[in-house]
Write a protein that holds these residues in place. Structure first.
Motif, short mmCIF file in Angstrom:
data_model
loop_
_atom_site.label_atom_id
_atom_site.label_comp_id
_atom_site.label_asym_id
_atom_site.label_seq_id
_atom_site.Cartn_x
_atom_site.Cartn_y
_atom_site.Cartn_z
N THR A 236 -3.34 -1.15 5.92
CA THR A 236 -2.39 -2.07 6.46
C THR A 236 -2.02 -2.15 7.97
O THR A 236 -2.37 -0.83 8.81
N GLY A 237 -2.08 -3.12 8.75
CA GLY A 237 -1.99 -3.31 10.05
C GLY A 237 -0.27 -3.11 10.51
O GLY A 237 -0.31 -2.20 11.19
N CYS A 238 0.64 -3.58 9.95
CA CYS A 238 2.09 -3.45 10.06
C CYS A 238 2.87 -3.43 8.82
O CYS A 238 3.62 -3.17 8.98
N GLY A 239 2.13 -3.98 7.84
CA GLY A 239 3.01 -3.90 6.35
C GLY A 239 4.24 -4.91 6.48
O GLY A 239 5.01 -4.72 5.44
N HIS A 240 4.09 -6.03 7.31
CA HIS A 240 5.14 -6.98 7.16
C HIS A 240 5.31 -7.47 5.72
O HIS A 240 6.55 -7.73 5.36
N ALA A 241 4.47 -7.47 4.99
CA ALA A 241 4.66 -7.98 3.22
C ALA A 241 5.26 -6.97 2.73
O ALA A 241 5.60 -7.45 1.58
N GLY A 242 5.43 -5.69 2.96
CA GLY A 242 6.16 -4.83 2.21
C GLY A 242 4.70 -3.85 1.65
O GLY A 242 4.15 -4.34 0.94
N LEU A 243 5.03 -2.45 1.85
CA LEU A 243 4.22 -1.65 1.48
C LEU A 243 3.73 -1.75 -0.10
O LEU A 243 2.66 -1.97 -0.49
N ILE A 244 4.83 -1.97 -0.90
CA ILE A 244 4.74 -1.90 -2.46
C ILE A 244 4.26 -3.22 -2.85
O ILE A 244 3.42 -3.33 -3.53
N ASN A 245 4.61 -4.17 -2.05
CA ASN A 245 4.21 -5.86 -2.39
C ASN A 245 2.56 -5.71 -2.21
O ASN A 245 1.72 -6.34 -2.85
N ILE A 246 2.03 -4.99 -1.02
CA ILE A 246 0.67 -5.08 -0.51
C ILE A 246 -0.17 -4.11 -1.90
O ILE A 246 -1.12 -4.62 -2.16
N LEU A 247 0.49 -3.01 -2.09
CA LEU A 247 -0.26 -2.30 -3.25
C LEU A 247 -0.29 -2.84 -4.35
O LEU A 247 -1.46 -2.79 -5.25
N GLU A 248 0.69 -3.47 -4.99
CA GLU A 248 0.53 -4.12 -6.11
C GLU A 248 -0.26 -5.32 -6.29
O GLU A 248 -0.97 -5.70 -7.01
N HIS A 249 -0.34 -5.94 -4.85
CA HIS A 249 -1.12 -7.29 -4.77
C HIS A 249 -2.65 -6.83 -4.80
O HIS A 249 -3.44 -7.54 -5.55
N ALA A 250 -2.83 -5.78 -4.29
CA ALA A 250 -4.39 -5.09 -4.29
C ALA A 250 -4.84 -4.74 -5.71
O ALA A 250 -6.08 -4.86 -6.01
N GLU A 251 -3.95 -4.34 -6.39
CA GLU A 251 -4.24 -3.88 -7.99
C GLU A 251 -4.44 -5.09 -8.71
O GLU A 251 -5.28 -5.21 -9.48
N ARG A 252 -3.59 -6.26 -8.56
CA ARG A 252 -3.76 -7.53 -9.14
C ARG A 252 -5.10 -8.22 -8.69
O ARG A 252 -5.67 -8.51 -9.79
N LEU A 253 -5.34 -8.12 -7.71
CA LEU A 253 -6.74 -8.77 -7.21
C LEU A 253 -8.01 -7.96 -7.73
O LEU A 253 -8.85 -8.59 -8.27
N THR A 254 -7.99 -6.57 -7.96
CA THR A 254 -9.12 -5.89 -8.04
C THR A 254 -9.22 -5.21 -9.54
O THR A 254 -10.40 -5.01 -9.85
N GLY A 255 -7.96 -5.29 -10.21
CA GLY A 255 -8.05 -4.70 -11.63
C GLY A 255 -8.06 -3.38 -11.54
O GLY A 255 -8.29 -2.48 -12.54
N VAL A 256 -8.16 -2.61 -10.52
CA VAL A 256 -8.42 -1.25 -9.90
C VAL A 256 -6.99 -0.59 -10.13
O VAL A 256 -6.07 -0.88 -8.95
N GLY A 257 -6.35 0.21 -11.05
CA GLY A 257 -5.08 0.79 -11.12
C GLY A 257 -4.86 2.12 -10.36
O GLY A 257 -3.84 2.48 -10.52
N ARG A 258 -6.03 2.61 -9.89
CA ARG A 258 -5.79 4.03 -9.19
C ARG A 258 -5.89 3.83 -7.66
O ARG A 258 -6.69 3.16 -7.17
#
Length: 342
Positions: A236-258
């Motif tokens: 993350t550069g600044c995390g303005h989207a919210g750290l948990i939003n970012i991590l959940e978004h990454a999981e949804r996009l990739t299907g990787v839950g770890r």
């Protein structure tokens, strides 16, 4: 979206708010300086020292930039993520680290705030017109300001004409996109799903002829890699989207839950968002957590308390080395991985 797994990811901090030459190697991080093994201190002239020489040190500044190196098999790719705040800060630290920018294949900007962008100026002078692709969200070019009790501070706005004139190729995209043949994912606009990550109060954007509230900063985007058999590495550069939003978004996009590692600016300052974010991050159980840039000391303390084994302080020159197989702890090793004498 299928994100191709990679064999190794190295992340070197080029610009951050902290510089600490005495940090040692620990776990996956190698440090620059006499206490670490990532590289020696350069020697520079000094009229005030015996022998007319002294050591040079990496500069910290309020900004962020990392070099991402991705390896699959025998092939290594290099991508720059953000560029720091000052015209010469990024390039000066690259020189101190003895890292040539010639092998950089692309540049990704997390968002359009100047403390992540302006270091591109020094890089452009060094590289000349290379037609390097630069990936940004279309809102990257938005005029912005921060309004507080003491008035308004208008942020320097990136110039598309100047960046393209310097020889870069701008790629605007609101949607997720891939680099490196599907090995590096740029999230694009991140979905805001948590109710406690509400953005940056006092942040405004100039649209349709007037200043309007802009707390969500929708151009904020992260970089995601899939380390084979270990999980996601999220930057993350600044995390303005919210750290948990970012991590959940990454999981949804990739299907990787770890989640294996998360590094960068978390934009955690104070208030109820800190414990709620820390609790949610601890539930994700990452192996490595590296808060940087705009993460307050209160938030860093809370992260360390909740995740003591995963937490690693960041500093300019730190090189985080992620591999598909577990790495030995480097704390008991000397320079270049050679064990110290007992």
């Amino acid at each position: 979206m299928e994100l191709r797994p990679v064999d190794a990811v190295d992340v070197t901090t080029l610009v951050d708010n902290s510089s600490d030459v005495l940090l040692p190697d620990v776990g996956p991080v190698r440090r620059w300086g006499p206490a670490g093994s990532a590289g020696p201190l350069p020697i520079v002239p000094s009229d005030l020292a015996v022998g007319f020489r002294t050591v040079d040190l990496l500069r910290a500044e309020h900004g962020f930039s990392v070099l991402i190196e991705v390896r699959v098999g025998e092939t290594t790719h290099r991508v720059l993520y953000d560029a720091g705040a000052t015209p010469d800060g990024l390039m000066a630290n690259l020189d101190r680290l003895a890292i040539s920018p010639d092998g950089i294949e692309a540049i990704v900007f997390s968002h359009g705030h100047f403390d992540h962008v302006i270091g591109l100026q020094g890089l452009a002078r060094r590289l000349g017109s290379r037609h390097l692709p630069i990936l940004v969200h279309p809102d990257f070019w938005t005029r912005r300001r921060i309004v507080g009790p003491d008035g308004a501070f208008e942020l320097p706005t990136p110039s598309r004409a100047a960046i393209e004139g310097a020889g870069f190729v701008v790629v605007d995209n609101r949607r997720p996109s891939f680099l490196l043949d599907g090995m590096l994912l740029v999230t694009g606009r991140i979905a805001r799903t948590t109710e406690y990550e509400t953005g940056m109060p006092g942040h405004q954007a100039h649209r349709h002829g007037r200043w309007r509230p802009d707390p969500l900063i929708h151009d904020d985007q992260a970089v995601v890699l899939h380390l084979r058999d270990r999980g996601l590495v999220v930057l993350t550069g600044c995390g303005h989207a919210g750290l948990i939003n970012i991590l959940e978004h990454a999981e949804r996009l990739t299907g990787v839950g770890r989640l294996h590692a998360v590094l960068g600016g978390f934009h955690l300052r104070d208030g109820p968002i800190v414990p709620r974010t820390v609790t949610a991050l601890a539930a994700a159980d990452p192996a490595v957590v590296v808060p940087a840039h705009c993460t307050s000391w209160k938030a860093q303390h809370a992260l360390f308390t909740a995740l003591p084994d995963a937490f690693h302080p960041n500093a300019v020159g730190s090189r985080f080395e992620f591999r598909t197989s577990p790495q030995p702890d480097t704390a008991a090793q000397g320079r270049n991985g050679v064990p110290d004498r007992p």
